[in-house]
Design a protein around this motif. Structure first.
Motif, PDB file in Angstrom:
ATOM      1  N   ASN A 201      34.428  13.869   9.496  1.00  0.00           N
ATOM      2  CA  ASN A 201      33.920  12.388   8.494  1.00  0.00           C
ATOM      3  C   ASN A 201      32.551  12.801   7.717  1.00  0.00           C
ATOM      4  OD1 ASN A 201      34.187  10.064   7.724  1.00  0.00           O
ATOM      5  ND2 ASN A 201      33.315   8.883   9.292  1.00  0.00           N
ATOM      6  N   ALA A 202      32.650  13.974   7.289  1.00  0.00           N
ATOM      7  CA  ALA A 202      31.612  14.474   6.306  1.00  0.00           C
ATOM      8  C   ALA A 202      30.281  14.601   7.366  1.00  0.00           C
ATOM      9  CB  ALA A 202      31.456  13.316   5.056  1.00  0.00           C
ATOM     10  N   CYS A 203      29.121  14.170   6.619  1.00  0.00           N
ATOM     11  CA  CYS A 203      27.772  14.279   7.693  1.00  0.00           C
ATOM     12  C   CYS A 203      27.756  13.105   8.490  1.00  0.00           C
ATOM     13  CB  CYS A 203      26.684  14.195   6.527  1.00  0.00           C
ATOM     14  SG  CYS A 203      26.456  15.741   5.491  1.00  0.00           S
ATOM     15  N   ALA A 204      28.731  12.003   8.727  1.00  0.00           N
ATOM     16  CA  ALA A 204      28.706  11.027   9.792  1.00  0.00           C
ATOM     17  C   ALA A 204      29.576  11.644  10.736  1.00  0.00           C
ATOM     18  CB  ALA A 204      29.190   9.774   9.215  1.00  0.00           C
ATOM     19  N   GLY A 205      30.094  12.791  10.872  1.00  0.00           N
ATOM     20  CA  GLY A 205      31.008  13.446  11.829  1.00  0.00           C
ATOM     21  C   GLY A 205      30.655  13.055  13.356  1.00  0.00           C
ATOM     22  N   MET A 206      29.268  13.472  13.823  1.00  0.00           N
ATOM     23  CA  MET A 206      29.327  13.328  15.074  1.00  0.00           C
ATOM     24  C   MET A 206      28.945  12.125  15.547  1.00  0.00           C
ATOM     25  SD  MET A 206      26.546  16.345  16.458  1.00  0.00           S
ATOM     26  CE  MET A 206      26.643  15.869  18.195  1.00  0.00           C
ATOM     27  N   LEU A 207      28.329  11.009  14.857  1.00  0.00           N
ATOM     28  CA  LEU A 207      27.959   9.645  15.180  1.00  0.00           C
ATOM     29  C   LEU A 207      29.554   8.964  15.086  1.00  0.00           C
ATOM     30  CD1 LEU A 207      24.846   8.383  13.583  1.00  0.00           C
ATOM     31  CD2 LEU A 207      25.383   9.724  15.547  1.00  0.00           C
ATOM     32  N   THR A 208      30.434   9.491  14.258  1.00  0.00           N
ATOM     33  CA  THR A 208      31.724   8.804  14.257  1.00  0.00           C
ATOM     34  C   THR A 208      32.415   9.028  15.590  1.00  0.00           C
ATOM     35  OG1 THR A 208      32.031   9.099  11.857  1.00  0.00           O
ATOM     36  CG2 THR A 208      34.016   8.733  13.165  1.00  0.00           C
ATOM     37  N   GLY A 209      32.371  10.657  16.238  1.00  0.00           N
ATOM     38  CA  GLY A 209      32.847  10.807  17.366  1.00  0.00           C
ATOM     39  C   GLY A 209      32.285  10.175  18.324  1.00  0.00           C
ATOM     40  N   VAL A 210      30.996   9.784  18.494  1.00  0.00           N
ATOM     41  CA  VAL A 210      30.173   9.115  19.468  1.00  0.00           C
ATOM     42  C   VAL A 210      30.944   7.650  19.397  1.00  0.00           C
ATOM     43  CG1 VAL A 210      28.146   8.204  20.150  1.00  0.00           C
ATOM     44  CG2 VAL A 210      28.053  10.477  19.528  1.00  0.00           C
ATOM     45  N   THR A 211      31.157   7.065  18.318  1.00  0.00           N
ATOM     46  CA  THR A 211      31.546   5.760  18.319  1.00  0.00           C
ATOM     47  C   THR A 211      33.019   5.737  18.862  1.00  0.00           C
ATOM     48  OG1 THR A 211      30.381   5.389  16.455  1.00  0.00           O
ATOM     49  CG2 THR A 211      32.280   3.924  16.866  1.00  0.00           C
ATOM     50  N   VAL A 212      34.001   6.706  18.628  1.00  0.00           N
ATOM     51  CA  VAL A 212      35.180   6.772  19.395  1.00  0.00           C
ATOM     52  C   VAL A 212      34.991   7.130  20.827  1.00  0.00           C
ATOM     53  CG1 VAL A 212      37.370   8.197  19.567  1.00  0.00           C
ATOM     54  CG2 VAL A 212      36.390   7.794  17.412  1.00  0.00           C
ATOM     55  N   ALA A 213      34.325   7.854  21.268  1.00  0.00           N
ATOM     56  CA  ALA A 213      34.106   8.138  22.594  1.00  0.00           C
ATOM     57  C   ALA A 213      33.344   6.998  23.427  1.00  0.00           C
ATOM     58  CB  ALA A 213      32.987   9.202  22.775  1.00  0.00           C
ATOM     59  N   ASN A 214      32.729   6.175  22.811  1.00  0.00           N
ATOM     60  CA  ASN A 214      31.937   5.064  23.376  1.00  0.00           C
ATOM     61  C   ASN A 214      32.904   3.810  23.637  1.00  0.00           C
ATOM     62  OD1 ASN A 214      29.963   3.032  23.667  1.00  0.00           O
ATOM     63  ND2 ASN A 214      30.513   2.248  21.893  1.00  0.00           N
ATOM     64  N   ASN A 215      33.833   3.755  22.669  1.00  0.00           N
ATOM     65  CA  ASN A 215      34.889   2.834  22.928  1.00  0.00           C
ATOM     66  C   ASN A 215      35.743   3.278  24.080  1.00  0.00           C
ATOM     67  OD1 ASN A 215      33.849   1.402  20.770  1.00  0.00           O
ATOM     68  ND2 ASN A 215      35.350   2.067  19.274  1.00  0.00           N
ATOM     69  N   TRP A 216      36.252   4.459  24.221  1.00  0.00           N
ATOM     70  CA  TRP A 216      37.167   4.942  25.148  1.00  0.00           C
ATOM     71  C   TRP A 216      36.350   4.870  26.681  1.00  0.00           C
ATOM     72  CZ3 TRP A 216      39.733   9.985  23.476  1.00  0.00           C
ATOM     73  CH2 TRP A 216      40.682   9.771  22.460  1.00  0.00           C
ATOM     74  N   ILE A 217      35.186   5.109  26.766  1.00  0.00           N
ATOM     75  CA  ILE A 217      34.332   5.102  28.003  1.00  0.00           C
ATOM     76  C   ILE A 217      34.079   3.676  28.376  1.00  0.00           C
ATOM     77  CG2 ILE A 217      31.931   5.471  28.954  1.00  0.00           C
ATOM     78  CD1 ILE A 217      31.948   8.240  27.382  1.00  0.00           C
ATOM     79  N   ARG A 218      33.902   2.698  27.260  1.00  0.00           N
ATOM     80  CA  ARG A 218      33.548   1.321  27.727  1.00  0.00           C
ATOM     81  C   ARG A 218      34.800   0.635  28.240  1.00  0.00           C
ATOM     82  NH1 ARG A 218      29.779  -2.018  25.078  1.00  0.00           N
ATOM     83  NH2 ARG A 218      31.637  -3.287  24.189  1.00  0.00           N
ATOM     84  N   GLN A 219      35.892   1.053  27.860  1.00  0.00           N
ATOM     85  CA  GLN A 219      37.246   0.507  28.212  1.00  0.00           C
ATOM     86  C   GLN A 219      37.676   1.187  29.577  1.00  0.00           C
ATOM     87  OE1 GLN A 219      38.291  -2.410  27.253  1.00  0.00           O
ATOM     88  NE2 GLN A 219      36.778  -2.372  25.572  1.00  0.00           N
ATOM     89  N   GLY A 220      37.187   2.327  30.056  1.00  0.00           N
ATOM     90  CA  GLY A 220      37.598   2.814  31.116  1.00  0.00           C
ATOM     91  C   GLY A 220      38.502   4.162  30.828  1.00  0.00           C
ATOM     92  N   SER A 221      38.823   4.344  29.486  1.00  0.00           N
ATOM     93  CA  SER A 221      40.019   5.531  29.358  1.00  0.00           C
ATOM     94  C   SER A 221      39.237   6.761  29.602  1.00  0.00           C
ATOM     95  CB  SER A 221      40.246   5.204  27.920  1.00  0.00           C
ATOM     96  OG  SER A 221      40.884   3.876  27.884  1.00  0.00           O
ATOM     97  N   ALA A 222      38.090   7.007  29.750  1.00  0.00           N
ATOM     98  CA  ALA A 222      37.570   8.410  29.912  1.00  0.00           C
ATOM     99  C   ALA A 222      36.242   8.062  30.676  1.00  0.00           C
ATOM    100  CB  ALA A 222      37.153   9.111  28.404  1.00  0.00           C
ATOM    101  N   GLU A 223      35.715   9.133  31.529  1.00  0.00           N
ATOM    102  CA  GLU A 223      34.884   9.017  32.204  1.00  0.00           C
ATOM    103  C   GLU A 223      33.500   9.816  31.342  1.00  0.00           C
ATOM    104  OE1 GLU A 223      33.242  10.014  36.844  1.00  0.00           O
ATOM    105  OE2 GLU A 223      35.399  10.039  36.312  1.00  0.00           O
TER     106      GLU A 223
END
Length: 368
Positions: free
Chosen positions: A136-158
């Motif tokens: 996602n261009a220069c926003a890539g890492m923070l986009t990845g963090v946003t995805v990971a954050n949602n998964w972890i908050r919902q318990g889909s990943a540890e």
């Protein structure tokens, strides 16, 4: 502001049924050993440009690969640094998300399959973890963090590792052959530097320090203001940017989105302790934050973090590089609110509000 909502984000804590929080458990970076000063880079331009790039951007220096490192090696070294600081084995990582623009491995050819995330996961020992690349261009890492954050908050990943290796300075070497004056659309390429970065997110109780709000939006009207692609016989690619147009677009849209994030979090601009924006130029960061503060009628508690002067624009890794710099300098205390603001070609705008706990800050010798 009305009821219009521009950002795609999880409900804030007071309105969310998410049972967990994503805390930052580790941060890592890897910088190439070779320094390239702005004066040295400008001395290599084919044409006599008469451009004082250092005065224009505030960039004195950057780190660059001279062919000894690539996207893979930068990302992998940062991942090991991150895991080592966190004291977590690679095998404990459930998800590896690679977010770099450049995907060079063994040359200047983009490597898409197998994915960069799978290469990194294998290197750190996360052989059974889920892997995918997200660009996602220069926003890539923070986009990845946003995805990971949602998964972890919902318990889909540890535990998730978000990683990037940007071997992007070749765009600057190409631009040096073509830039003729300050109006060149390749001028922004001369600001680039190389770096690897990694962030480890892990599941924690909902009341823990960690990511409070994460939101992203795309303002596609400006998608043509910065594009990169192979052209002619130059190795890798070339990038063409309307830097002034992007800056104007960012300034006209970012305050609205910041208002939305702060409203969701129930805080004011002055409640933010530290702001780390995408590192494009020192002048642009200072001017942008001045206009944002004017829009809010108040400022964050500290001036915006600037590291572009010594590392250049390292694309998707800039926020992590800067955050680690602040931790190593002892400027961040546990529990302080940090706003990470992504501004990227697209136009992508993302905002993350995060607090770091004492365990993480102590990794840098400043736990209290």
């Amino acid at each position: 502001m009305g009821t219009t909502r521009w950002l795609v984000m999880e409900p804030p804590d007071g309105q969310s049924c998410a049972p967990f929080r994503a805390r930052l458990a580790g941060l890592g970076r890897h910088l190439p050993a070779t320094h390239l000063s702005t004066s040295e880079l400008m001395s290599r331009t084919r044409h006599h440009t008469h451009i004082d790039l250092e005065r224009l951007t505030g960039i004195r220096d950057r780190r660059v690969s001279v062919g000894d490192e690539d996207s893979y090696s930068l990302a992998t070294a940062a991942a090991f640094d991150c895991l080592d600081r966190a004291g977590r084995p690679g095998a404990s990582v459930d998800v590896v998300i690679s977010c770099s623009i450049t995907k060079f491995h063994g040359g200047l050819t983009q490597w898409l399959e197998p994915t960069m995330s799978r290469f990194v996961a294998n290197a750190i020992g996360a052989r059974t973890g889920l892997t995918f690349d997200l660009s996602n261009a220069c926003a890539g890492m923070l986009t990845g963090v946003t995805v990971a954050n949602n998964w972890i908050r919902q318990g889909s990943a540890e535990r998730a590792l978000v990683v990037s290796g940007e071997y992007i300075s070749q765009l600057g070497h190409n631009a040096a052959r073509h830039v003729r004056n300050i109006l060149s659309r390749e001028l922004a390429s001369l600001t680039l530097g190389d770096a690897g970065a990694a962030l480890l997110l892990e599941r924690a109780p909902a009341e823990s320090d960690g990511i409070k709000v994460a939101g992203f939006t795309t303002v596609a009207d400006y998608s043509r203001l910065c594009v990169g692609y192979p052209k002619g016989h130059d190795p890798g690619a070339r990038m063409f940017t309307d830097a002034r147009g992007i800056h104007r677009a960012a300034l006209s849209n970012t305050p609205l989105l910041l208002h939305e994030v702060l409203d969701a979090a129930g805080i004011s601009m002055h409640d933010i302790d530290h702001v780390i924006t995408h590192q494009t130029s020192a002048r642009a960061i200072r001017k942008g934050m001045a206009e944002v503060s004017a829009s809010f009628g108040e400022s964050p508690r500290h001036d915006a973090v600037i590291t572009v002067d010594r590392y250049g624009n390292t694309a998707s890794t800039t926020h992590t590089v800067a955050l680690i710099e602040e931790l190593e300098s002892g400027h961040i205390r546990p529990g302080e609110t940090i706003a990470l603001i992504a501004l990227a070609s697209g136009l992508e705008i993302g905002v993350l509000l995060v607090t770091l706990d004492e365990e993480l800050v102590a990794q840098y010798g400043h736990g209290n």
